[in-house]
Design a protein around this motif. Sequence first.
Motif, mmCIF file in Angstrom:
data_model
loop_
_atom_site.group_PDB
_atom_site.id
_atom_site.type_symbol
_atom_site.label_atom_id
_atom_site.label_comp_id
_atom_site.label_asym_id
_atom_site.label_seq_id
_atom_site.Cartn_x
_atom_site.Cartn_y
_atom_site.Cartn_z
ATOM 1 N N MET A 197 34.584 53.090 93.743
ATOM 2 C CA MET A 197 33.861 51.853 93.698
ATOM 3 C C MET A 197 34.708 50.658 94.037
ATOM 4 S SD MET A 197 31.322 52.892 90.474
ATOM 5 C CE MET A 197 32.741 53.070 89.398
ATOM 6 N N SER A 198 34.327 49.468 94.454
ATOM 7 C CA SER A 198 34.868 48.401 94.636
ATOM 8 C C SER A 198 35.047 47.678 93.125
ATOM 9 C CB SER A 198 33.993 47.408 95.411
ATOM 10 O OG SER A 198 32.654 47.193 94.827
ATOM 11 N N VAL A 199 36.244 46.639 93.266
ATOM 12 C CA VAL A 199 36.653 46.121 92.059
ATOM 13 C C VAL A 199 36.874 44.701 92.174
ATOM 14 C CG1 VAL A 199 39.033 46.729 92.493
ATOM 15 C CG2 VAL A 199 38.299 46.351 90.382
ATOM 16 N N SER A 200 36.576 43.955 91.161
ATOM 17 C CA SER A 200 36.792 42.283 91.155
ATOM 18 C C SER A 200 37.774 42.243 89.931
ATOM 19 C CB SER A 200 35.390 41.555 90.949
ATOM 20 O OG SER A 200 34.776 42.040 92.134
ATOM 21 N N VAL A 201 38.650 41.287 90.053
ATOM 22 C CA VAL A 201 39.684 40.788 88.893
ATOM 23 C C VAL A 201 39.349 39.562 88.830
ATOM 24 C CG1 VAL A 201 42.017 40.709 88.457
ATOM 25 C CG2 VAL A 201 41.215 42.420 89.778
ATOM 26 N N VAL A 202 38.897 39.160 87.488
ATOM 27 C CA VAL A 202 38.711 37.876 87.237
ATOM 28 C C VAL A 202 39.827 37.231 86.388
ATOM 29 C CG1 VAL A 202 36.865 36.372 85.734
ATOM 30 C CG2 VAL A 202 36.106 38.216 87.208
ATOM 31 N N VAL A 203 40.380 36.219 86.657
ATOM 32 C CA VAL A 203 41.603 35.798 85.922
ATOM 33 C C VAL A 203 41.169 34.301 85.594
ATOM 34 C CG1 VAL A 203 43.990 35.289 85.944
ATOM 35 C CG2 VAL A 203 43.037 37.061 87.460
ATOM 36 N N PRO A 204 40.957 34.055 84.149
ATOM 37 C CA PRO A 204 40.876 32.505 83.752
ATOM 38 C C PRO A 204 42.125 32.084 83.939
ATOM 39 C CG PRO A 204 40.782 34.065 81.932
ATOM 40 C CD PRO A 204 40.926 34.875 82.996
ATOM 41 N N CYS A 205 42.372 30.865 84.281
ATOM 42 C CA CYS A 205 43.674 30.242 84.695
ATOM 43 C C CYS A 205 43.801 28.803 83.882
ATOM 44 C CB CYS A 205 43.881 29.818 86.419
ATOM 45 S SG CYS A 205 43.507 31.178 87.244
ATOM 46 N N TYR A 206 44.674 28.770 82.869
ATOM 47 C CA TYR A 206 44.889 27.508 82.173
ATOM 48 C C TYR A 206 46.509 27.145 82.250
ATOM 49 C CZ TYR A 206 44.862 24.338 78.106
ATOM 50 O OH TYR A 206 45.094 23.238 77.435
ATOM 51 N N ARG A 207 46.885 25.671 83.071
ATOM 52 C CA ARG A 207 48.066 25.384 82.906
ATOM 53 C C ARG A 207 49.217 26.500 83.564
ATOM 54 N NH1 ARG A 207 48.661 21.728 77.548
ATOM 55 N NH2 ARG A 207 46.991 20.371 77.956
ATOM 56 N N SER A 208 48.670 27.146 84.744
ATOM 57 C CA SER A 208 49.420 28.321 85.102
ATOM 58 C C SER A 208 49.851 28.144 86.787
ATOM 59 C CB SER A 208 48.863 29.579 84.903
ATOM 60 O OG SER A 208 47.355 29.602 85.575
ATOM 61 N N ALA A 209 49.912 26.955 87.267
ATOM 62 C CA ALA A 209 50.178 26.564 88.654
ATOM 63 C C ALA A 209 51.195 27.524 89.017
ATOM 64 C CB ALA A 209 50.389 25.106 88.966
ATOM 65 N N ALA A 210 52.457 27.533 88.335
ATOM 66 C CA ALA A 210 53.928 28.177 88.697
ATOM 67 C C ALA A 210 53.577 29.598 88.617
ATOM 68 C CB ALA A 210 54.981 27.646 87.855
ATOM 69 N N ILE A 211 52.760 30.165 87.893
ATOM 70 C CA ILE A 211 52.684 31.513 87.901
ATOM 71 C C ILE A 211 51.788 32.300 88.858
ATOM 72 C CG2 ILE A 211 52.279 33.573 85.900
ATOM 73 C CD1 ILE A 211 52.802 31.512 83.649
ATOM 74 N N LEU A 212 50.700 31.401 89.267
ATOM 75 C CA LEU A 212 49.692 32.222 89.934
ATOM 76 C C LEU A 212 49.978 32.973 91.154
ATOM 77 C CD1 LEU A 212 46.664 29.669 89.514
ATOM 78 C CD2 LEU A 212 47.084 31.891 88.654
ATOM 79 N N PRO A 213 51.118 32.271 91.991
ATOM 80 C CA PRO A 213 51.510 32.895 93.053
ATOM 81 C C PRO A 213 52.325 34.303 92.791
ATOM 82 C CG PRO A 213 52.108 30.657 93.250
ATOM 83 C CD PRO A 213 51.658 30.796 92.003
ATOM 84 N N ARG A 214 52.932 34.427 91.894
ATOM 85 C CA ARG A 214 53.384 35.798 91.528
ATOM 86 C C ARG A 214 52.485 36.580 90.919
ATOM 87 N NH1 ARG A 214 57.747 34.373 87.080
ATOM 88 N NH2 ARG A 214 56.555 32.519 87.031
#
Length: 316
Positions: A1-18
């Motif tokens: 079955m297909s999957v969606s990953v939901v990530v709430p982001c708060y002050r994480s500009a440096a972490i998101l690319p990784r």
Amino acid sequence: MSVSVVVPCYRSAAILPRLVARLNAVLPDIHPQHEIILVVDSTDATWDAARALATEFAHVRAIRMARNYGQHNALIAGIRAAAGERIITMDDDLQHPPEELPKLVAALTDDLDLVYAVPESEEHGVVRNLASWGAKSLVMGRTMGIANAEVLGALRIFRTFLRAGFDQVSGPHVSVDIVLSWTTTRVGSVRVRMDRRGEGRSGFTLRSLTKHAINMILGYSTKPLRLVTYLGFMIGVCGVLLTARLVWLYCIGDTKVAGFTTLASLVALFSSAQLIGIGVLGEYLGRVHAHGMGRPTYVIRESTAQRRNAHDLLSW
């Protein structure tokens, strides 16, 4: 079955690319049809990073909140936007290793609708762990009546049909875990590795956890109102006992202040009557409050129309 990953982001500009890079290495092995939904809940450069990732990768979607609403509010926004048949929610700080997601997916067997990830070892301090235990066991478990409250956590996977339980949920104080507990009792858990925060400091403190617990009790429980009724009955019993004692003292002539017996008895009994009256009114108010919670009347697990059109859910 297909999957969606939901990530709430708060002050994480440096972490998101990784984070997205590590998710990209894992998700194709879970299912060819997958998506990553980044819900930005801060007003800094995090939105620019999320938008850049959404531009670079077709399976990444970015949602920007109008202001900081809170983690659970951002989660609900992402959950409502998800298109996969299974939804995974995780933090943005790399404490939830993307490489552990296959364990979470494998744990969602046919007899379960919701699975929480339980850390193999706690990474937080004693005070934070104690506060977390209190919020889960005492508030969520005993006060809110949620089964398996000790396994609750931010890393979870559930079947998308449970999202129907969020349809009527509104207001500033929401809890994903409480709403999910309204939709299913088929809950499991799996132990996974938890890493230390990739960068920065956690926004969760003892004060914020306490505030969150109070909001959950007042927002999703009528027990504080019922406690007033119980208190009234207890004072009433004490008042009757006090009255009996004062009458006995009056009969044997041991009362030294004229009218004290009558006054003390009336104060105790009327205080009890007032608290019981407030408690009864509180019960009616509590039922109005419970109706306003948005608790779903029912959630449909599956239907023939849903099964027939399942292949049309995603168009990646």
